[in-house]
Design an enzyme around this catalytic site. Structure first.
Site, PDB file in Angstrom:
ATOM      1  N   GLU A 169       3.551  17.885  -0.760  1.00 12.75           N
ATOM      2  CA  GLU A 169       4.853  17.652  -0.131  1.00 12.75           C
ATOM      3  C   GLU A 169       5.451  16.345  -0.645  1.00 12.75           C
ATOM      4  O   GLU A 169       5.597  15.362   0.083  1.00 12.75           O
ATOM      5  CB  GLU A 169       4.698  17.698   1.389  1.00 12.75           C
ATOM      6  N   HIS A 410       3.400  32.163  15.513  1.00 15.24           N
ATOM      7  CA  HIS A 410       3.067  30.908  14.841  1.00 15.24           C
ATOM      8  C   HIS A 410       1.609  30.563  15.097  1.00 15.24           C
ATOM      9  O   HIS A 410       1.175  30.530  16.249  1.00 15.24           O
ATOM     10  CB  HIS A 410       3.964  29.763  15.335  1.00 15.24           C
ATOM     11  N   HIS A 411       0.857  30.333  14.030  1.00 14.65           N
ATOM     12  CA  HIS A 411      -0.538  29.902  14.117  1.00 14.65           C
ATOM     13  C   HIS A 411      -0.699  28.562  13.417  1.00 14.65           C
ATOM     14  O   HIS A 411      -0.966  28.511  12.224  1.00 14.65           O
ATOM     15  CB  HIS A 411      -1.475  30.908  13.427  1.00 14.65           C
ATOM     16  N   GLU A 412      -0.494  27.472  14.152  1.00 16.67           N
ATOM     17  CA  GLU A 412      -0.883  26.167  13.597  1.00 16.67           C
ATOM     18  C   GLU A 412      -2.379  26.022  13.844  1.00 16.67           C
ATOM     19  O   GLU A 412      -2.845  26.264  14.961  1.00 16.67           O
ATOM     20  CB  GLU A 412      -0.097  25.033  14.269  1.00 16.67           C
ATOM     21  N   HIS A 480       1.917  27.785   5.496  1.00 14.14           N
ATOM     22  CA  HIS A 480       2.249  26.378   5.231  1.00 14.14           C
ATOM     23  C   HIS A 480       0.956  25.599   4.984  1.00 14.14           C
ATOM     24  O   HIS A 480      -0.089  25.947   5.505  1.00 14.14           O
ATOM     25  CB  HIS A 480       2.993  25.775   6.425  1.00 14.14           C
ATOM     26  N   GLU A 481       1.089  24.549   4.172  1.00  8.32           N
ATOM     27  CA  GLU A 481      -0.049  23.670   3.827  1.00  8.32           C
ATOM     28  C   GLU A 481      -1.227  24.444   3.232  1.00  8.32           C
ATOM     29  O   GLU A 481      -2.389  24.064   3.391  1.00  8.32           O
ATOM     30  CB  GLU A 481      -0.519  22.851   5.043  1.00  8.32           C
ATOM     31  N   GLU A 499       4.881  27.547   1.966  1.00  8.34           N
ATOM     32  CA  GLU A 499       5.582  26.272   1.863  1.00  8.34           C
ATOM     33  C   GLU A 499       5.068  25.599   0.579  1.00  8.34           C
ATOM     34  O   GLU A 499       5.656  25.738  -0.481  1.00  8.34           O
ATOM     35  CB  GLU A 499       5.309  25.421   3.100  1.00  8.34           C
ATOM     36  N   GLU A 505      12.130  20.462   5.967  1.00  5.36           N
ATOM     37  CA  GLU A 505      11.826  19.615   7.130  1.00  5.36           C
ATOM     38  C   GLU A 505      12.005  18.127   6.804  1.00  5.36           C
ATOM     39  O   GLU A 505      12.297  17.326   7.680  1.00  5.36           O
ATOM     40  CB  GLU A 505      10.411  19.890   7.654  1.00  5.36           C
TER      41      GLU A 505
HETATM   42  C1  NOJ Z   1       4.291  21.536   9.411  1.00  6.32           C
HETATM   43  C2  NOJ Z   1       5.060  22.715   8.930  1.00  6.32           C
HETATM   44  O1  NOJ Z   1       5.537  22.541   7.627  1.00  6.32           O
HETATM   45  C3  NOJ Z   1       6.186  22.969   9.913  1.00  6.32           C
HETATM   46  O2  NOJ Z   1       7.045  23.962   9.423  1.00  6.32           O
HETATM   47  C4  NOJ Z   1       5.565  23.329  11.228  1.00  6.32           C
HETATM   48  O3  NOJ Z   1       6.560  23.605  12.170  1.00  6.32           O
HETATM   49  C5  NOJ Z   1       4.689  22.188  11.724  1.00  6.32           C
HETATM   50  N1  NOJ Z   1       3.744  21.819  10.734  1.00  6.32           N
HETATM   51  C6  NOJ Z   1       3.947  22.568  12.991  1.00  6.32           C
HETATM   52  O4  NOJ Z   1       3.061  23.602  12.745  1.00  6.32           O
HETATM   53 CA    CA Z   2       4.382  21.190   5.846  1.00  6.46          CA
END
Ligand code: NOJ
Ligand code: CA
Length: 699
Positions: A169, A410-412, A480-481, A499, A505
């Site tokens: 990033e 959403h799965h963080e 993402h990540e 991403e 963001e």
């Molecule tokens: C970073 C991600 O890039 C973003 O899109 C996300 O909303 C946040 N983390 C939380 O998971």
């Molecule tokens: Ca990110």
């Protein structure tokens, strides 16, 4: 699918005991392979008669056995392939896969070893990979190094970001081999994980020679192997692979037979060809999912941007960081009152999506686990089947269904990938039980509990496993990540987007300069679509009046153009509904713009400066054009000869107003219509940091 294989042993290529060669179908690219005095395999590549990559070493080094010297060429095999295939979604409805292949088998040494390097030379570049068959002596390898070199011949321009095992990033540097150490020294973010030092950069990267010849260097079909970084020697103009290690310094654990990912060079003297190239996809395996009818490109809105405006500061339900997912009774703790994943707010987004024909609504912060996720100390665990008390999932599920809108899961994971694997089947079943078809995943933070890097072999395998299991449940994924994409979306087209770069963001955290989206399509996007999150209409964060002064490097009209220049089958409209309601005529473009294309024509392009592209909708005869520039005002030349001859079209043009400027006057736009046909040439002004978007329909 049309397939046409022509095997030929008599290509315009020379073979002798210690050397082999082959040219691309047009003859522009010529590859030569040999072994040097120590028996090390080498290759070189020329383009239009000039050396592009001088003799460069090939090889792999494992504890058990080396594959980098004492070799002779024992066999060569060639073939020409010309076939085409139809992606489930993408920039083209048909992709031509046309190359000449040279497979060189190297044997020798004591104990004896065998390795084949398979080269595919296309008119737009080269791909090659190592193939290790079962060996007589060792079939489990602890890989320490890959010795692949790319020896360039002069102090070319480089467009790159720092080599980092954990994140990509970053903003891009436009520099050169000799300027690299200084250019990278200015980076401050994430340095703790930038373990490989100053002269290491990531792929995809872009080179530009004086010629100019443009070269995109990346990899294809990364699976079961770590991601590739590149060590650069600023004095000799040499590049060498640097594979992401695990915590013990091991690059990969391999079981033979094993094929590495392809190392790829997309090459052209026309920058537009780099953007149009499908080489990385061509080097990936065909689709492994039999029935793809459930894979549906989509647009979505979400509560996401609320977090970044500064107005709502938390994804969490409560400010009590001691709350533990699965242990705490959340109905008994104090809600913080500023958490947007609540039933009423999400209903508002569903209503907005339904009113504007947007397919989905993404909700970050719906589930237990956000209270302490950023401290990374105690609660880096989320539960993927436990909504917070203020998120009435059954109600929202039914409400969304009644409005014809899909909720996006959403799965963080907060990088607790091991725990995610443990919950995965339950999480996906929970999604299907509740009518979810798509998930955005996330891996913020250092990978626990294994201390792996984000792009190590283990994580590469983890993410592919998630994609495969998602496919088994009929689930589409936006990760993402995760490790940078390498075209695996051809094999698993449920992997709609990633991403894996600095996305929208960051407009709330210092901003992305206008040039950022003029370089991403030349670099990061060659691996696959990006969830960049375009559609920002309120570009000044000071608008929200809570101390944020970040400003996005864009005009409003440019945000519309990004739907064309940053193509993705999963495209967000990232701004708040209330901002879209202020500019309904501009939002009409986001409603209309497709996310899947029959054809694409890059009309103008120069990395880090400008891109103009025309695309034809897959589901209608409509064409769309997007043009963007860097911080300089520019006149894009739009040549409409892509239209069928003799047919009149109406172009609705969303453009920067004459006084627009990304910094001073970002929201000044105009909408006008003009009649166009295949003979029309339009000089279209773009403001500093601006852009233009067009919808072109038959009259
Ligand atoms: C970073 C991600 O890039 C973003 O899109 C996300 O909303 C946040 N983390 C939380 O998971
Ligand atoms: Ca990110």
């Amino acid at each position: 699918m049309k397939r046409n294989f022509i095997a030929s042993a008599l290509l315009a290529a020379a073979f002798s005991a210690g050397a082999a060669g082959i040219s691309s179908p047009s003859g522009n690219l010529v590859l030569n392979v040999s072994v040097n005095d120590s028996g090390t395999p080498t290759y070189s590549l020329s383009y239009k008669g000039k050396t592009l990559v001088a003799d460069s070493r090939l090889g792999l080094v494992a504890d058990e056995m080396g594959f980098a010297d004492n070799f002779t060429i024992s066999a060569t095999d060639t073939m020409t392939v010309d076939r085409s295939w139809e992606p489930v979604w993408g920039e083209y409805s048909t992709v031509r896969d046309h190359f000449r292949e040279l497979a060189v088998t190297f044997t020798g040494g004591e104990p004896s070893r065998e390795m084949t390097v398979r080269f595919r030379v296309f008119d737009d570049g080269l791909g090659f990979r190592y193939e290790l068959p079962r060996q007589d002596n060792a079939n489990y390898l602890t890989l320490r190094d890959e010795a692949t070199e790319f020896n360039f011949t002069a102090d070319h321009k480089l467009f790159c970001i720092p080599g980092d095992y954990d994140t990509d990033e970053y903003l891009w540097s436009e520099t050169s081999f000799s300027g690299l150490p200084g250019a990278l020294a200015s980076y401050t973010g994430h340095t703790e994980s930038q373990r490989s030092g100053g002269n290491t950069i990531q792929t995809p990267l872009l080179l530009k020679t004086d010629g100019p010849v443009y070269v995109n260097l990346h990899e294809a079909a990364l699976d079961g192997y770590p991601a590739m970084l590149i060590d650069v020697d600023s004095d000799t103009y040499s590049m060498r692979t640097n594979l992401v290690p695990d915590r013990l310094g091991v690059r990969a654990y391999l079981q033979l037979p094993f094929n590495t990912p392809w190392r790829t060079l997309i090459v052209s003297d026309d920058a537009r060809d780099i953007l149009a190239s499908q080489l990385v996809l061509n080097l990936n395996e065909p689709c492994k999912i039999e029935d793809t009818s459930w894979i549906k490109p989509m647009k979505f809105v979400g509560v996401w941007w609320e977090m970044f405006t500064g107005r709502v500061k938390s994804w969490a339900y409560s400010d009590d960081y001691r709350a533990k997912p699965g242990v705490t009774d959340y109905t008994k703790i104090e809600p913080n009152g500023h958490h947007p994943a609540n039933t009423e707010n999400v209903k508002r987004y569903i209503d907005f999506a339904a009113a504007h024909g947007i397919d989905g609504v993404l909700v970050e912060g719906w589930n237990e686990g956000w209270e302490d996720w950023c401290s990374y100390k105690k609660n880096r665990q989320f539960l993927f089947d436990k909504p917070y008390p203020d998120f009435d999932l059954p109600l929202l599920r039914d409400y969304a269904a009644s409005k014809g809108v899909k909720l996006v899961m959403h799965h963080e994971t907060a990088a607790n990938a091991v725990d995610y694997e443990r919950q995965l089947e339950r999480a996906f079943q929970f999604m299907k039980d509740n009518n979810y078809d798509a998930v955005k995943t996330g891996y913020v933070g250092a990978i626990i509990p294994r201390s792996e890097h984000h792009t190590s072999q283990w994580m590469v395998e983890h993410v592919r496993h998630v994609i495969e299991r998602a496919a088994a449940y009929g689930i589409m994924v936006d990760s993402h990540e995760a490790p940078r994409p390498t075209g695996l979306c051809r094999t698993y087209p449920n992997w709609l987007a990633q991403e894996s770069a600095r996305g929208g963001e960051f407009e709330s955290m210092g901003g992305n300069p206008p040039s950022h989206t003029c370089i991403l399509p030349f670099t990061r996007l060659k691996g696959g679509p990006m969830d960049y999150t375009p559609g920002l209409f309120e570009t000044r964060l000071s608008h929200y009046g809570e101390g944020k002064d970040s400003q996005a490097g864009t005009t409003l009209a440019r945000q519309l153009a990004l739907y064309l220049t940053m193509p993705s089958p999963m495209q967000m409209a990232c701004d708040l509904p209330e901002n879209y309601e202020r500019f309904p005529d501009a939002f009409k473009f986001i409603e209309d713009v497709p996310v899947d294309w029959a054809d694409s024509r890059y009309l103008e392009a120069e990395p880090n400066q400008y891109i103009t592209v025309a695309r034809r909708d897959k589901n209608s005869d409509d064409w769309y054009v997007g043009a963007i520039t860097d911080h300089n005002a520019r006149k894009a030349t739009i040549d409409f000869s892509f239209l069928p001859e003799g047919v009149k079209y109406l172009a609705t043009i969303y453009e920067d107003a004459p006084d627009a400027d990304w910094k001073e006057n970002p929201q000044a736009y105009r909408i006008r219509t003009v009649t166009v046909d295949s003979r029309t040439r339009l000089k279209q002004p773009l403001a500093p940091g601006g852009g233009t978007a067009m919808r072109i329909t038959k009259k």
